[in-house]
Design an enzyme around this catalytic site. Structure first.
Site, PDB file in Angstrom:
ATOM      1  N   HIS A   1     -10.486  -2.123   4.818  1.00  0.00           N
ATOM      2  CA  HIS A   1     -10.226  -1.611   6.161  1.00  0.00           C
ATOM      3  C   HIS A   1     -10.968  -0.309   6.460  1.00  0.00           C
ATOM      4  CE1 HIS A   1      -7.734   0.627   3.474  1.00  0.00           C
ATOM      5  NE2 HIS A   1      -7.448   1.496   4.423  1.00  0.00           N
ATOM      6  N   ASP A   2     -11.622   0.267   5.464  1.00  0.00           N
ATOM      7  CA  ASP A   2     -12.383   1.505   5.674  1.00  0.00           C
ATOM      8  C   ASP A   2     -13.889   1.262   5.715  1.00  0.00           C
ATOM      9  OD1 ASP A   2     -10.043   3.097   5.556  1.00  0.00           O
ATOM     10  OD2 ASP A   2     -10.167   3.237   3.366  1.00  0.00           O
TER      11      ASP A   2
ATOM     12  N   ASP B   1      -3.045   4.618  -2.542  1.00  0.00           N
ATOM     13  CA  ASP B   1      -4.005   5.299  -1.686  1.00  0.00           C
ATOM     14  C   ASP B   1      -4.509   6.593  -2.348  1.00  0.00           C
ATOM     15  OD1 ASP B   1      -5.035   5.232   1.156  1.00  0.00           O
ATOM     16  OD2 ASP B   1      -4.093   7.217   1.189  1.00  0.00           O
TER      17      ASP B   1
ATOM     18  N   ASP C   1       0.860  -1.173   0.000  1.00  0.00           N
ATOM     19  CA  ASP C   1       0.000   0.000   0.000  1.00  0.00           C
ATOM     20  C   ASP C   1       0.898   1.224   0.000  1.00  0.00           C
ATOM     21  OD1 ASP C   1      -2.159   1.775   0.425  1.00  0.00           O
ATOM     22  OD2 ASP C   1      -3.163   0.293   1.689  1.00  0.00           O
TER      23      ASP C   1
ATOM     24  N   GLU D   1      -6.860   3.553  -5.585  1.00  0.00           N
ATOM     25  CA  GLU D   1      -8.094   3.851  -4.856  1.00  0.00           C
ATOM     26  C   GLU D   1      -8.654   5.157  -5.419  1.00  0.00           C
ATOM     27  OE1 GLU D   1      -9.664   4.669  -0.284  1.00  0.00           O
ATOM     28  OE2 GLU D   1      -7.741   5.430  -0.935  1.00  0.00           O
TER      29      GLU D   1
HETATM   30  C1  GLC Z   1      -7.502   5.974   2.144  1.00  0.00           C
HETATM   31  C2  GLC Z   1      -7.248   4.853   3.105  1.00  0.00           C
HETATM   32  C3  GLC Z   1      -7.714   5.277   4.459  1.00  0.00           C
HETATM   33  C4  GLC Z   1      -6.932   6.485   4.870  1.00  0.00           C
HETATM   34  C5  GLC Z   1      -7.025   7.592   3.832  1.00  0.00           C
HETATM   35  C6  GLC Z   1      -5.987   8.640   4.047  1.00  0.00           C
HETATM   36  O1  GLC Z   1      -8.849   6.229   1.969  1.00  0.00           O
HETATM   37  O2  GLC Z   1      -7.846   3.681   2.658  1.00  0.00           O
HETATM   38  O3  GLC Z   1      -7.588   4.256   5.404  1.00  0.00           O
HETATM   39  O4  GLC Z   1      -7.397   6.963   6.098  1.00  0.00           O
HETATM   40  O5  GLC Z   1      -6.820   7.115   2.534  1.00  0.00           O
HETATM   41  O6  GLC Z   1      -4.707   8.163   3.734  1.00  0.00           O
END
Ligand code: GLC
Ligand code: CA
Length: 544
Positions: free
Chosen positions: A319-320, A203, A102, A245
């Site tokens: 995880h979110d 990310d 990641d 993402e």
């Molecule tokens: C992404 C991650 C999340 C994080 C955010 C800021 O959305 O998946 O867990 O808090 O980015 O880095």
């Protein structure tokens, strides 16, 4: 094992996400670690996955559990050492498993050396690594808000400037307009490529080209330019798979992100399906019931939209997000049946499936007293909503439904103390249902969700139609059944999912009347669909 010398091996792959803090602790400090992952590789090999998306393991003050990196080329000591990381990469590879790291390229931690330098003076060479605007203490450059609450601007008195952060105060945004930033990031990516990682999950990658003066966060004007450069200089050259993402992705944008020529990314995570049960225009905490037709039509748009011109990532959990069995399934009486049904619905589609740790066990959401939550987003939303006069009970309900700690409770390995996760005090509460839901039980039970996922993964390898077939939605307006076919010239799949706890009469389309049943979550056949029943039928033109 997949032949990973093939350029698009990841199109036949199934990935598994590990949230290291919650996976397996080996030294009793209550925090999962890399040796713990190594210990569990046999389990993952048995499941049949081809790659691990590893949530951040870099040096970090852990304000946001590692999504705030203070050194990209060092490991967070409680997780282990660089030698542990190298062992993990090697040991995984020996089992046909690639490590997909990641990577947070939109921002760093404020404790990163670059930011510490940037703070020193306006003419420090690193100052321009971040996004600054002049101002006075009372008037931020504009009213933009950070994703975790509060202003997106933080004032630094001795510089007379604000820095911009789309996320927490401790997550300053990198300035991608500065070529030196981009070069520094590519160099770091090559450092990891040389260690043998298979690729990266990027990310919030659609937010790197922000233009704060115009209040643009996602999909900034230079985004595709930056991605093409990143791909060329860091990924393609090293044969790496990349998954971005992209909360702001729609089908048209995703076609560009995941174009088959690899000019940008291998694939993206899009979130349209994940937002269907939230009030339009509201926040994720403002929940509404899911309407099945809208879910089906959403997937149809993505499946047909990217067919032959892009590539989907398939996921329901990460995880979110809350646990899918608690969200769209039934985490009581029909927990196992509905977990399997949701897996069939997803894994039948075209794209690369991602399984989030514990999903293969049907792990569920948790309810905690507010002081037991660790996630900064939960803590912030609780305070903000209280201040807005929203009743506490209502706030807690939305945290139970959507809070990120639902997914982050420790992995449930056994029915022993702390679910076998740690011999110490877990950093976040273990879900009390570990007595019933745990990997040890699942491995002993041929009817477990674990073995069901194992079969789904194996089927994807066995029949090319899972990778290649077109998607054709049946019964678009039906409120209870999600059914579709997947078709190549030779092979045909029929996927049927009952999204309800009731029984429903259902006749298979004629062409599938004598088709082979590849997989089902019920034993004997029946004329109707039973609660949360799911079936995959297969037909090969060449055979008949
Ligand atoms: C992404 C991650 C999340 C994080 C955010 C800021 O959305 O998946 O867990 O808090 O980015 O880095
Ligand atoms: Ca540990």
């Amino acid at each position: 094992m997949l032949d990973k010398t093939k350029q698009d091996w990841w199109k036949s792959a199934v990935f598994y996400q590990i949230y290291p803090k919650s996976f397996q602790d080996t030294n009793g400090d209550g925090i999962g670690d890399i040796p713990g992952i190594i210990q569990r590789l046999d389990y993952l090999e048995q499941l049949g996955i081809d790659g691990i998306w590893l949530s951040p393991v870099y040096e970090s003050p852990q304000e946001d559990n590692g999504y705030d990196i203070s050194d990209y080329e060092a490991i967070y000591p409680p997780f282990g050492t660089m030698a542990d990381m190298e062992t993990l990469i090697r040991e995984a590879e020996g089992r046909g498993i690639s490590i997909i790291m990641d990577l947070v390229l939109n921002h760093t931690s404020d404790e990163h050396r670059w930011f510490q330098e940037a703070l020193k003076s306006r003419d420090n060479p690193y100052h321009n690594f971040y996004v600054w605007r002049d101002g006075n203490p009372d008037v931020p450059p504009n009213d933009m808000r950070g994703v975790f609450g509060g202003s997106a601007w933080t004032y630094v008195p001795h510089l007379g400037q604000y820095y911009f952060h789309q996320f927490a105060v401790k997550q300053p945004d990198l300035n991608w307009d500065n070529p030196a930033v981009r070069e520094a990031l590519y160099k770091m990516i090559r450092f990891w490529a040389d260690k043998g990682v298979g690729g990266f999950r990027l990310d919030v990658i659609d937010q790197i080209a922000k233009v704060p003066d115009e209040k643009i966060t996602a999909n900034g004007p230079r985004l595709h330019e930056f991605l093409r450069e990143l791909s060329e200089k860091a990924f393609v050259r090293n044969g790496l798979v990349s998954v971005g993402e992209a909360w702001g992705a729609n089908v048209e944008r995703a076609k560009q992100f995941s174009a088959p020529d690899g000019s940008e990314l291998s694939m993206v995570f899009q979130f349209e399906h994940i937002c269907l049960d939230q009030k339009p225009g509201g926040e994720k905490w403002d929940t509404i019931p899911l309407r099945l037709p809208s879910l089906k039509q959403c997937f149809e748009r993505w499946q047909t939209g990217l067919h032959n011109c892009g590539w989907n990532s398939l996921f329901l959990d990460n995880h979110d997000l809350p646990r899918i069995v608690s969200r769209w399934g039934n985490d009581n009486e029909y927990r196992v049946a509905s977990a399997k049904m949701l897996a069939v619905m997803l894994h039948g589609m075209q794209g690369t499936p991602y399984i989030y740790q514990g999903e293969e066990l049907g792990m569920t959401n948790i309810r905690l007293p507010i002081e037991k939550y660790v996630d900064l987003e939960i803590r912030n939303v609780y305070q903000e909503r209280l201040a807005r006069g929203i009743p506490e009970g209502e706030i807690l309900q939305s945290i139970y439904a959507r809070g990120r700690d639902n997914a982050r409770t420790p992995m449930q390995w056994t029915n022993g103390e702390n679910a076998g996760f740690t011999t110490g005090i877990p950093w976040l509460s273990v879900n009390p249902n570990y007595n019933e839901i745990n990997a040890e039980e699942a491995l002993q039970n041929p009817a477990s969700t674990f073995y069901f996922y194992q079969k789904l993964i194996a089927l994807r390898k066995q029949y090319p139609v899972f990778r290649d077939g077109s998607f054709n939605l049946l019964l678009p307006e039906d409120e209870k059944i999600f059914a579709y076919t997947r078709d190549t010239e030779q092979e045909h799949l029929l996927i049927i999912c009952n999204f309800t706890a009731g029984s429903i009469p259902f006749d298979r389309p004629k062409e599938f009347e004598s088709a082979e049943l590849l997989l089902s979550n019920y034993e004997a056949e029946s004329n109707e669909l039973r609660p949360y029943e799911a079936q995959i039928f297969y037909r090969n033109e060449g055979q008949s």
